[in-house]
Design an enzyme around this catalytic site. Structure first.
Site, mmCIF file in Angstrom:
data_model
loop_
_atom_site.group_PDB
_atom_site.id
_atom_site.type_symbol
_atom_site.label_atom_id
_atom_site.label_comp_id
_atom_site.label_asym_id
_atom_site.label_seq_id
_atom_site.Cartn_x
_atom_site.Cartn_y
_atom_site.Cartn_z
ATOM 1 N N LYS A 2 63.834 34.819 33.575
ATOM 2 C CA LYS A 2 64.245 33.525 33.943
ATOM 3 C C LYS A 2 63.022 33.368 35.403
ATOM 4 O O LYS A 2 62.043 33.366 35.094
ATOM 5 C CB LYS A 2 65.546 33.646 34.522
ATOM 6 C CG LYS A 2 66.512 33.816 33.291
ATOM 7 C CD LYS A 2 66.424 33.065 32.170
ATOM 8 C CE LYS A 2 67.615 33.275 31.237
ATOM 9 N NZ LYS A 2 67.493 34.583 30.431
ATOM 10 N N ASP B 136 75.030 39.942 39.044
ATOM 11 C CA ASP B 136 74.014 39.274 38.426
ATOM 12 C C ASP B 136 73.323 38.077 39.214
ATOM 13 O O ASP B 136 74.214 37.226 39.523
ATOM 14 C CB ASP B 136 74.499 38.549 37.136
ATOM 15 C CG ASP B 136 73.510 38.183 36.253
ATOM 16 O OD1 ASP B 136 72.433 37.631 36.837
ATOM 17 O OD2 ASP B 136 73.384 38.128 34.952
ATOM 18 N N TYR C 68 78.158 34.564 31.712
ATOM 19 C CA TYR C 68 77.339 34.180 30.713
ATOM 20 C C TYR C 68 77.763 34.647 29.364
ATOM 21 O O TYR C 68 78.227 35.919 29.321
ATOM 22 C CB TYR C 68 75.849 34.571 30.971
ATOM 23 C CG TYR C 68 75.069 34.604 30.122
ATOM 24 C CD1 TYR C 68 74.741 33.438 28.976
ATOM 25 C CD2 TYR C 68 74.541 35.891 29.337
ATOM 26 C CE1 TYR C 68 73.862 33.430 28.196
ATOM 27 C CE2 TYR C 68 73.499 35.780 28.135
ATOM 28 C CZ TYR C 68 73.266 34.632 27.673
ATOM 29 O OH TYR C 68 72.393 34.764 26.609
ATOM 30 N N ARG D 48 57.232 55.693 27.680
ATOM 31 C CA ARG D 48 58.780 55.576 27.738
ATOM 32 C C ARG D 48 59.309 56.182 29.086
ATOM 33 O O ARG D 48 60.220 55.454 29.670
ATOM 34 C CB ARG D 48 59.273 56.123 26.418
ATOM 35 C CG ARG D 48 60.907 56.306 26.726
ATOM 36 C CD ARG D 48 61.415 56.581 25.359
ATOM 37 N NE ARG D 48 61.116 57.963 24.757
ATOM 38 C CZ ARG D 48 61.537 58.908 25.274
ATOM 39 N NH1 ARG D 48 62.557 59.284 26.287
ATOM 40 N NH2 ARG D 48 60.923 60.045 24.835
#
Length: 409
Positions: A216, A191, A118, A65
């Protein structure tokens, strides 16, 4: 590889090799292995060695982690490509953006954001930051630099932008907004998912932190989920690292890190082909009598075409356009396509198409959608790397299926 390699090498080279180094003593893997171990053996017991003391730069690992060799290689590469010092890989793009926001804002703070964000990011800001944590979130038309300046206040902690936006491909002036945010002492986040670091580098334009949905273009093959943040701000990086590793535990899994690391190797060649194909498709649509409007910064008719030329080196593979008709016409058009797959998401090598009003932005109220220009016939396309002649022929099929369609120009 060190920082000197990042400064010396071109983008295409760093996309392939940065962050990976074959270690003959460990087997000589040319490609970073997938390190699936959740924990790592220690050489001995040191009471002064704590959870945060393991240094990945020295090959010190403690618990998955906190850090992982595969994820670490990806984080170094993404930081290099964005021109940043600190990179972080997350389980999704939403996880990355949420972490960036929570690293900055506190209850009662003010946030300024693009009104064309978005839909998922907008819901995050509204339902989590505003409704649950009491953050005052204000959405503005960020294509207007004056609107951003007018919205920023003394208590503004975060300014958050997308450029280009999803799905209307609107741009904001990154340099101009960076100056506004800096004067107000606010953190400025961008972004950069739609253009990728290949076509745009917001940090170089003045942004404090850059976000990506690694699902993406960074991955590019529609087979993994991920997100990323890159920053040069040491204090911000420290807070992001704490939230990623301890506060939220929302880091990217090793297998996804391997897939994105592999995908980034071909990012430059993919982005060149995406952009070339999208330009041809946009020009075809712009000349079609069943299309009301095309939104693509690569067209001279785009209202921010000149701004795009100033702050980007290319226009990417995503565009949107409004069909001349009603929802039923858009439905007929979309369902007739065979080379464009009807699916959400963007950035894969395959061409995808969707209707925001009925898919990605359907959760938004109709009035709110239409207020920002998302009509019932607005179509978003993620143009892939197939042969462009096949894609244009597919669009011919779509238009032919529309009721009362007219001949293609």
């Amino acid at each position: 590889m060190g920082s000197e390699d990042s400064e010396r090498q071109q983008f295409d080279t760093r996309a392939v090799t940065f962050g990976e180094k074959a270690d003959a003593a460990a087997g000589g893997d040319v490609v970073s292995p997938i390190h699936l171990s959740s924990t790592f053996a220690l050489p001995g017991l040191d009471p002064d060695f704590g959870l945060e003391d393991a240094d990945p730069e020295k090959g010190e690992w403690l618990y998955g982690r906190l850090s992982n060799p595969t994820r670490h290689a990806l984080e170094k590469r993404l930081a290099s490509l964005e021109g940043g010092e600190h990179g972080f890989a997350f389980a999704s793009g939403t996880a990355a953006i949420a972490t960036a926001a929570m690293a900055v804002v506190e209850p009662g703070d003010h946030v300024v954001a693009f009104d064309d964000l978005y839909a998922g990011t907008k819901r995050l800001f509204e339902r989590v930051l505003r409704d649950r944590f009491g953050v005052d979130v204000e959405f503005v038309d960020a294509t207007d630099l004056g609107a951003v300046a007018g919205a920023v206040r003394e208590d503004t902690a975060l300014v958050w932008m997308e450029t280009p936006t999803n799905p209307l491909l609107r741009l904001c002036d990154v340099r101009g907004i960076a100056a506004i945010a800096d004067a107000a002492g606010a953190v400025f986040g961008v972004d950069n998912t739609f253009l990728s670091p290949f076509f745009q580098n917001p940090l170089a334009l003045g942004a404090d932190v850059v976000a990506h949905s690694a699902t993406k273009y960074l991955n590019g093959h529609s087979d993994s989920l991920g997100g990323a943040l890159v920053t040069n701000d040491d204090a911000l990086a420290e807070e992001i690292a704490f939230l990623q590793q301890v506060g939220f535990g929302n880091q990217m899994a090793p297998f996804d890190a391997y897939l994105v690391l592999r995908g980034v190797k071909t990012l430059p060649v993919r982005m060149r082909q995406h952009a070339a194909n999208a330009q041809r498709v946009a020009e075809y649509l712009d000349d079609h009598d069943r299309v009301r409007a095309v939104h693509y910064p690569g067209l001279a008719s785009h209202p921010q075409h000149d701004l795009a030329a100033e702050q980007t080196t290319g226009h990417g593979g995503i565009l949107s356009f409004e069909l001349d008709g009603e929802f039923a016409d858009a439905k007929a058009f979309l369902e007739a396509l065979t080379d464009f797959t009807l699916a959400v998401s963007v950035g894969g090598v395959e061409s995808l198409v969707e209707l925001p009003a009925g898919m990605t932005h359907e959760p938004l109220p109709k009035a709110e959608r239409e207020a920002v220009g998302i009509t019932d016939t607005l179509v978003r396309m993620s143009v892939g790397v197939e042969h462009v002649d096949d894609l244009l022929a597919d669009l011919d099929r779509g238009f032919a299926a529309m009721p009362e369609s007219r001949a293609v120009n």
